[in-house]
Design an enzyme around this catalytic site. Sequence first.
Site, mmCIF file in Angstrom:
data_model
loop_
_atom_site.group_PDB
_atom_site.id
_atom_site.type_symbol
_atom_site.label_atom_id
_atom_site.label_comp_id
_atom_site.label_asym_id
_atom_site.label_seq_id
_atom_site.Cartn_x
_atom_site.Cartn_y
_atom_site.Cartn_z
ATOM 1 N N THR A 150 21.315 31.459 54.342
ATOM 2 C CA THR A 150 21.240 30.246 55.165
ATOM 3 C C THR A 150 19.840 29.648 55.161
ATOM 4 O O THR A 150 19.548 28.745 55.954
ATOM 5 C CB THR A 150 21.675 30.554 56.618
ATOM 6 O OG1 THR A 150 20.911 31.656 57.083
ATOM 7 C CG2 THR A 150 23.146 30.889 56.689
ATOM 8 N N LYS A 173 13.588 35.685 50.857
ATOM 9 C CA LYS A 173 14.605 34.962 51.610
ATOM 10 C C LYS A 173 14.641 35.528 53.012
ATOM 11 O O LYS A 173 14.223 36.675 53.248
ATOM 12 C CB LYS A 173 15.967 35.060 50.928
ATOM 13 C CG LYS A 173 16.591 36.432 50.853
ATOM 14 C CD LYS A 173 17.333 36.851 52.085
ATOM 15 C CE LYS A 173 18.365 35.831 52.487
ATOM 16 N NZ LYS A 173 19.002 36.287 53.763
ATOM 17 N N GLY A 174 15.152 34.753 53.951
ATOM 18 C CA GLY A 174 15.267 35.252 55.308
ATOM 19 C C GLY A 174 14.958 34.163 56.312
ATOM 20 O O GLY A 174 13.914 33.532 56.252
ATOM 21 N N THR A 184 10.550 42.576 55.097
ATOM 22 C CA THR A 184 11.387 41.492 55.580
ATOM 23 C C THR A 184 12.753 41.566 54.906
ATOM 24 O O THR A 184 13.044 42.489 54.177
ATOM 25 C CB THR A 184 10.738 40.134 55.298
ATOM 26 O OG1 THR A 184 11.534 39.139 55.922
ATOM 27 C CG2 THR A 184 10.707 39.855 53.806
ATOM 28 N N ASN A 389 23.811 30.012 65.030
ATOM 29 C CA ASN A 389 24.253 31.384 65.227
ATOM 30 C C ASN A 389 25.488 31.547 66.098
ATOM 31 O O ASN A 389 26.070 32.626 66.144
ATOM 32 C CB ASN A 389 23.112 32.225 65.783
ATOM 33 C CG ASN A 389 22.128 32.546 64.682
ATOM 34 O OD1 ASN A 389 22.508 33.123 63.672
ATOM 35 N ND2 ASN A 389 20.884 32.127 64.857
ATOM 36 N N THR A 394 32.517 31.830 61.113
ATOM 37 C CA THR A 394 33.782 31.086 61.139
ATOM 38 C C THR A 394 33.729 29.802 60.330
ATOM 39 O O THR A 394 32.676 29.392 59.912
ATOM 40 C CB THR A 394 34.137 30.749 62.592
ATOM 41 O OG1 THR A 394 32.984 30.202 63.225
ATOM 42 C CG2 THR A 394 34.582 31.977 63.328
#
Lengths: 394, 394
Positions: A150, A173-174, A184, A389, A394
């Site tokens: 994301t 990433k993160g 991380t 979040n 979904t």
Amino acid sequence: VTALPRGFLAHARNLGIKDATHDFVVVASAAPCATSAVFTRSRFAGPSVLLSRAHAAAGPARAVVVISKNANVATGDEGARNAREVAAGVAARLGCAAREVLLASTGVIGRQYPMDRVRTGLAGLPARPAAPGDGWGDDADAVARAIMTTDTVPKVTQAEVEGSAARVVGVAKGVGMIEPDMATMIAVLLTDAAVGAGELDAAFRRVVDETFNCVSVDTDTSTSDTAVCLASREAGPVDPRAFARALHEVARSLTLQIARDGEGAEKLIEVEVDGARDAAQAKRVAKAIVNSPLVKTAVHGADPNWGRVAMAVGKSGDDDVREERVVIRFGTQEVYPRRVDETGLAALSAYMRGDTVRIHVSLGVADAATGGRATVWGCDLTAGYVRINADYTT
Amino acid sequence: VTALPRGFLAHARNLGIKDATHDFVVVASAAPCATSAVFTRSRFAGPSVLLSRAHAAAGPARAVVVISKNANVATGDEGARNAREVAAGVAARLGCAAREVLLASTGVIGRQYPMDRVRTGLAGLPARPAAPGDGWGDDADAVARAIMTTDTVPKVTQAEVEGSAARVVGVAKGVGMIEPDMATMIAVLLTDAAVGAGELDAAFRRVVDETFNCVSVDTDTSTSDTAVCLASREAGPVDPRAFARALHEVARSLTLQIARDGEGAEKLIEVEVDGARDAAQAKRVAKAIVNSPLVKTAVHGADPNWGRVAMAVGKSGDDDVREERVVIRFGTQEVYPRRVDETGLAALSAYMRGDTVRIHVSLGVADAATGGRATVWGCDLTAGYVRINADYTT
């Protein structure tokens, strides 16, 4: 475009893990690399972490595989078998041993990989050529994009090792579940410097402690944290201190990129604490400030409510922290103990409207110049964080 | 209407601390009371806490004064003088010693009380009559309303001490900066049971540890946490266990009221952990779950992302927590290790749309029935929390 260091090539593709974007990347060296790797200390560490921890401990690595959009965590024996199958499949295509392959994986927890699609993808993996071509390239940006989940921006940077032809290139990433304990979410640092495995490991662990271990988006330590550093040694010898500086520069840049891209984040928060009993106390207090939801929301709203920093310092509870010796600054403006009048509050609010807010606390337990110190990074807390979040799977 | 226990009367008024609502309340007993009080362990504890801690340690108290909408914290020597002046002023009007007056104060940090207005208010405080009248009443709801800051509802409850004529009545306030270390923001419990000071103190401290110390809205420990319990002893002797039960019932109800009214909160989260090495481990893991922003946002969005609970259990990092022995349930539905299919996810999401979400984790370190256990309470994280806190002082 950021090129990979000499000796490394990468192949990125879509395996159909979740959608049609790149979700699988292999970075492979022509020869075994000096290797250092650190991992999450979570008790729910996934099979990728367990497998990579064992492989990294066994000796030099040749390749790093990253699967994104599925963490393969809390997936039991089936998840462990799948991780081993991925490593073995990549090793077979590269013509190396499975234990020379490191694996990292992030994304949703508690779901199995779609192994039918993964197997089809692995079977179609082209062999690694000697030079770019046949699906393999030297583009670090493509690697950074392939490991995103994301993240809103790819995270990539490089540094030259002074006095040599060597470089350090890093991708990471993160954006959420970020309070690394050993590393991380995922960071891969590559270098062509000719450094020994022991030297690399010592330098990398120190750098990780000062950079990735000093960032927090949301206090939630990931089950998948992995930071690895591979050295192909193709660019010849380097000065150890120059190498350590380049490694630090790359890791620090990635750390700041992670903080600035924290889920929903609009501002980078940097907290520096000095005058502490030791570095551990400085880091603990700095983390209390950068992780305080009330400090994070005040920064978001440019609300000059400096009392919340006092609260966060106070909640550390250390007996040697004395209210009357603490000094709090935002940027260069002292807000405590010096009284802030209406003009001062307006100046503070104006400062807080910038995209980077620096908070500096001198604890007064020890001398500010010689006592323990630490710098940590985080981000503001926004309605965007909640939106992202509250509706992720979904 | 909830009446105060026998022996107590209250006077509430507006002093002009911030706006025109009630911001000052005195609860006074006719005679000295058996007293127990616990306070924040913050290193930035305010003058109210320091003064009350000293007064409570010195012996029986006669009155509790609460000033709301200004915390009088990080206000230096001037703030300390002001706190002493308030206690002395109230004592003079009540005809008791200043050390018989306890003071609690919450609101913005780092601002002095508007002492001109406070002095005018104190001078106009009517003397305490023997029975309700002349500005003094026995309405506990009025006390609960007067101590509110950003609370959306007053928090008040009562319980009868079984087998006696005695009652316990409690009021509390607090919606943010809530992760009490010794007590919650402000809670005042009053009883007419004839209990000794030692007995009261032991019972109250145990109850606080099981209730107020088990709630967290945002992990931010207040500089002002104060919980006091006064016994007028006018209703005669009680069975100690019946008294402890009534005290627990009142404190637990106030704790749940605080969690449900957490800033921006729309749902109550209750986390129960059992099968732990000891109660401390159970509480630490339960707090990690209830404080996880990713769990809190998942609950907010009714997102059946149970993997975040696994993450939160994992980040405790305890060596004896083993993934393969952990069992996670939402309500009565097991979600781990039992695999949740699409029907199960839909049922989980439906459960999470309710206004109370219960998460139950059996750690498997010890037997679930006999091992350490803890229950903690919190709330979901919403865009409302960000909105409230990004714009509080301005």
